[in-house]
Design a protein around this motif. Structure first.
Motif, PDB file in Angstrom:
ATOM      1  N   GLN A  31       1.058  -1.088  -0.151  1.00 45.08           N
ATOM      2  CA  GLN A  31      -0.054  -0.054  -0.031  1.00 45.08           C
ATOM      3  C   GLN A  31       0.789   1.118  -0.011  1.00 45.08           C
ATOM      4  O   GLN A  31       1.740   1.457   0.765  1.00 45.08           O
TER       5      GLN A  31
ATOM      6  N   SER B 587      -4.935  -1.986   4.927  1.00 39.87           N
ATOM      7  CA  SER B 587      -5.356  -0.582   4.551  1.00 39.87           C
ATOM      8  C   SER B 587      -4.411   0.399   5.011  1.00 39.87           C
ATOM      9  O   SER B 587      -4.483   1.654   4.570  1.00 39.87           O
ATOM     10  N   ARG B 588      -3.437   0.300   6.129  1.00 44.20           N
ATOM     11  CA  ARG B 588      -2.588   1.332   6.489  1.00 44.20           C
ATOM     12  C   ARG B 588      -1.303   1.318   5.519  1.00 44.20           C
ATOM     13  O   ARG B 588      -1.052   0.240   5.152  1.00 44.20           O
ATOM     14  N   CYS B 595      -4.263   5.481   6.917  1.00 43.01           N
ATOM     15  CA  CYS B 595      -5.401   4.866   6.152  1.00 43.01           C
ATOM     16  C   CYS B 595      -5.701   5.919   5.172  1.00 43.01           C
ATOM     17  O   CYS B 595      -5.326   7.128   4.964  1.00 43.01           O
ATOM     18  N   CYS B 599      -8.401   6.821   9.338  1.00 40.26           N
ATOM     19  CA  CYS B 599      -9.129   6.108   9.861  1.00 40.26           C
ATOM     20  C   CYS B 599      -8.820   6.178  11.340  1.00 40.26           C
ATOM     21  O   CYS B 599      -7.956   6.989  11.930  1.00 40.26           O
ATOM     22  N   ASN B 620      -8.640   0.261   0.540  1.00 43.60           N
ATOM     23  CA  ASN B 620      -7.704   1.565   0.526  1.00 43.60           C
ATOM     24  C   ASN B 620      -8.141   2.258  -0.454  1.00 43.60           C
ATOM     25  O   ASN B 620      -8.359   1.867  -1.804  1.00 43.60           O
TER      26      ASN B 620
END
Lengths: 110, 765
Positions: A31, B587-588, B595, B599, B620
């Motif tokens: 991510q 998600s982080r 996030c 979040c 995400n």
């Protein structure tokens, strides 16, 4: 009552041993907020150690991404779901959807 | 949520109350920044995976000090309120504001008396970006950032603005609830920051019952949404986030108006949503608008034809908050409303016979949109703290169940009905609770009815039933009940038979009607939740003062054919989506811990999604999990429950799918209310193959949308994926990947999203 006092009381009264003191936030991978592409590595983990082991295991068996599904892929997903459920029911071990556990897909199974 | 039995001892009740109070105190301290997540880890109150430790005195699931059973959750106080002692409040019908087009600018003008600035194709954020020093484009409350939350530039301009120029507008505010708002006359009034809901006007306080907006095909809507919540996010009475994006579930709108493109906005700002009333397939079917069945009422007994496929007409819908990672808190807090679309066939005028109008039960005092015999029922369950204020447990990641059933935000109301046919539009606007409803007659026997629509889509033929199927979160069921079989004075109860698992993860078994009527000491939301009383006259809600009598004829009908079946054809491609439970999620950002969007500090994300058999991901907003390359291509999507322990109601934004089958190759039974029926929410259970396959296509608009579990708790933690549609009109920005908007109080900045290769078929098909 001040929050700190309540928390201290809870610590004393608790029946579960306190968790390790300085565990940082949850780990994550794959991510970014930039243009980085994510084409590999496992992306869900509960701790650093499991992330490492899972990532390594997954990297070994990583298949090229498939942008469309086949009937066999769907059948495999269903079989995996059932296997997770059976394991949960038999052993009480919560399923780990993100980390692939030993499983053999049987295309002929109905 | 494990509610203590009504027979629990006082000492057990005190223990449970203490546990809840302690959680509340931690929550408040976190909210005020007095403690951090790291503190909770140090003290052992949070587990390594971010969940609240099962400690006695803290968790409802820890063993009680007095018995080897869970501590439980205290029952909500009812302050002596009895069921069926207040009338059903009807939803607050909103009055449309006529808009005019400024020929010079192409803007939509509100009446001058309102003092509202015009609505525009490009956002006011665009003006702010171009003129950062100009105060008229700044947030007047904070003097930071733009006045409008809609992101700047062409990508977030209203798509097809001139083609679907808004003819009517609404101005509404989301904010503190008005004084003296209560769910029953016996209950205490809710504090202003306990409930944040919608009110009519620029600076209005929020009101209950929720709003009802009546839309009609051919009359596009401009909805101006002001955020009037407190600037200080901590002023929320323990739950709720003061940022919002409003999702119109599941209307056919451009992504900039879908309310789920990561476009939340801040206190002091507004967001112009353009709800286009576009009929799907308008670029493909009936493009000349010659089919009278594809139409909307003109207000004078006639029709306005529109392009598109009449088989895709939508009716019963709603809108709700979709602030990623905080949706459950905000929806529960009151950020929701009802929106129905009316069409030539489904006009809500039972008296008008023109060969197109189905004449379903509704009334006939208005040309369209009659509510006298066409009734919206919003199901909701809540819990109170001991002072009677709405309570929410922000620590749960499994599900949140309330023990107080509300209908239209009233506790167990009654409704007076005439002995004739009524249509009910039943919406499960609940966070985690599922329902299974049956009508019980005066003798306790099930009352037959007809099922006419699922998720706002008419079924081909009415389906006779004596009980509804399970109804998951966000599902809408339209039914017609004929009360003419009853006598004046009879009472009929609406009964919930669906037991839920204590942890809220999904449904348990359904009780028999007799069992449900007897109630469940462990779950007060089981049993009768509403009562219908057959009377000899009622006052009209459409034209107050007019009296309808039992002796009046009932001109409504339920035709044997309501619409036509959309053909099932071979797909261009198939996709597979698995919904399961993993570890902490991704998600982080691993570098920053943040996030996208922001979040809660202590949130972890166990709920994840796999695409086409690849790795699991949690949400995400900067990650595209599935990309649709072209409009009009038929796809088959199979959604699978990846594990056996939890149920998931899966919601697809923007388009409905034709439900093909359940289980591999259709080997699981499928309810008659689903078979080949259009839907936008599909329940994934824990039996059989736990899978559903539906046919879907995308078109008319494009941009960034989502698919997710509509158990709002699962959704927030973070079983949700971004869907990128390159299906806008040729030459528009919506034929390319949407840069990710990142809203901040100072304005939106954009990032380039990553695209999961397993979700991107470009170059392969």
């Amino acid at each position: 009552m001040k929050p700190q006092r309540t928390l201290q009381k809870l610590l004393i009264a608790g029946t579960v041993a306190a968790a390790a003191a300085a565990i940082d936030g949850p780990s994550a991978s794959a991510q970014t907020t930039s243009t980085t592409s994510t084409t590999s590595t496992t992306s869900t983990a509960t701790s650093t150690s499991t992330a490492t082991s899972t990532s390594a295991a997954t990297a070994l068996k990583k298949k090229p991404p498939r942008p469309a599904a086949t009937p066999d892929m769907i059948a495999e997903a269903i079989q995996r779901s059932k296997a997770r459920t059976q394991k949960f029911q038999a052993l009480g071990i919560p399923e780990q959807f993100g980390s692939e556990e030993p499983f053999t897909f049987n295309p002929a199974a109905k | 949520m494990h509610f203590l039995s009504s027979k629990a001892s006082r000492i057990r009740q005190r223990e449970a109350q203490n546990a809840r109070d302690n959680r509340l105190e931690i929550r408040t301290a976190l909210n005020r920044g007095q403690i951090t997540r790291r503190d909770l880890y140090k003290w052992g109150l949070f587990t390594t995976t971010g969940f609240l430790a099962w400690k006695n005195g803290l968790s409802p699931y820890a063993r009680s000090a007095f018995a080897a059973i869970p501590t439980g959750t205290p029952r909500s106080p009812l302050f002596g309120a009895q069921k069926f002692t207040q009338p059903l409040p009807r939803l607050a019908v909103q009055t449309p504001i006529p808009l005019t087009r400024d020929p010079a600018t192409g803007n939509a003008l509100f009446p001058a008396t309102l003092g509202e600035r015009p609505a525009k194709r490009l956002s006011y954020h665009t003006d702010f970006t171009n003129n950062p020093a100009d105060p008229q484009f700044r947030n007047p409350l904070t003097n930071r950032g733009p006045i409008e939350g809609r992101p700047p530039g062409e990508v977030f301009a209203h798509q097809r603005w001139d083609e679907f120029f808004p003819k009517v507008g609404y101005v509404s505010s989301w904010g503190q609830v008005a004084p003296n708002t209560r769910f029953h006359p016996n209950f205490p009034a809710q504090n202003p920051n306990t409930v944040w809901t919608w009110g009519t006007g620029r600076s209005a306080r929020g009101t209950l019952p929720p709003m009802l907006i009546k839309g009609r095909y051919g009359e596009p809507i401009l909805f101006r949404a002001y955020n009037n919540t407190p600037v200080n996010a901590a002023e929320n009475n323990g739950f709720g986030h003061n940022e919002t994006q409003l999702h119109f579930h599941n209307a056919h709108n451009g992504a900039e108006s879908d309310g789920a493109a990561n476009t939340h906005h801040f206190p002091g700002t507004f967001y112009d949503y353009r709800w286009s009333t576009t009929l799907a397939r308008r670029d493909k079917i009936n493009t000349g608008a010659t089919d009278r069945r594809a139409s909307g009422p003109d207000g004078n007994g006639g029709l306005v034809n529109v392009a598109g496929d009449f088989r895709e007409i939508q009716g019963t819908m709603w809108a709700h908050d979709h602030r990623f990672f905080f949706t459950a808190e905000n929806v529960y807090k009151g950020n929701l409303m009802k929106i129905n679309y009316y069409s030539g066939p489904d006009r809500a005028n039972e008296g008008l016979n023109d060969g197109v109008n189905l004449r379903l039960p509704s009334g006939s005092l208005l040309d369209w949109g009659n509510n006298d015999f066409d009734v919206d029922l919003m199901l909701y369950d809540c819990a109170f703290d001991r002072t009677g204020q709405l309570f929410f447990d922000i620590f749960t990641t499994d599900g949140f169940l309330g023990d107080v059933p509300l209908v239209n935000f009233a506790y167990a109301p009654f409704m007076e009905v005439l002995p004739r046919k009524y249509r009910f539009r039943i919406l499960a606007s609940t966070i985690s609770r599922w329902w299974q409803l049956t009508l019980a007659g005066p003798n306790g026997a099930a009352v037959p009815f007809q099922f006419i629509a699922n998720d706002g889509n008419l079924v081909v033929n009415p389906i006779p039933l004596t009980s509804l199927p399970q109804q998951g979160n966000a599902e809408r069921y339209d039914i017609v009940v004929d009360f003419s079989r009853f006598r004046i004075g009879d009472r009929i109860k609406l009964v919930n038979r669906q037991k839920m698992r204590d942890d809220g993860r999904g449904p348990d078994q359904a009780l028999t009607l007799a069992q449900a009527l007897a109630g469940d000491p462990n779950d007060p939301a089981i049993g009768p939740i509403m009562e219908f009383r057959v009377v000899d006259q009622v006052e009209s809600v459409d034209v107050p003062g007019v009296i309808h009598r039992a002796t009046d004829p009932d001109p409504s009908v339920v035709p044997a054919v309501l619409t036509q079946q959309i053909p099932v054809v071979a797909p261009v491609r198939q996709r597979l989506f698995e919904f399961g439970r993993s570890g902490g999620g991704d998600s982080r950002n691993p570098q920053t811990g943040e996030c996208t969007p922001s979040c809660s500090e202590f949130a972890t994300f166990p709920w994840s999604i796999k695409v086409n058999g690849d790795d699991a991901h949690t949400f995400n907003a900067n990650r595209i999990s599935a990309l649709v390359p072209r409009p009009g291509e038929i796809e088959y999507w199979t959604i699978v429950n990846g594990g056996g322990g939890w149920d998931h109601p899966i919601h697809l934004h923007f388009e409905e799918g034709v439900t093909l089958f359940r289980g591999r190759d259709g080997r699981d039974p499928i309810p008659v209310t689903e078979r080949l029926v259009r839907k936008d929410v599909w329940k994934l259970g824990t039996t059989g193959d736990r899978s559903v396959t539906f046919q879907v296509q995308f078109g008319e608009y494009g941009g960034s949308y989502v698919q997710h579990c509509h158990n709002n708790i699962h959704e927030d933690f973070a079983m949700l994926m971004r869907l990128q549609l390159l299906t806008g009109v040729a030459g528009s920005p919506q034929t390319a990947v949407t840069p990710t908007p990142n809203p901040t109080p100072d304005g939106v900045f954009f990032t380039t999203p990553e695209i999961l290769p397993e979700g991107d078929p470009r170059g392969t098909t």
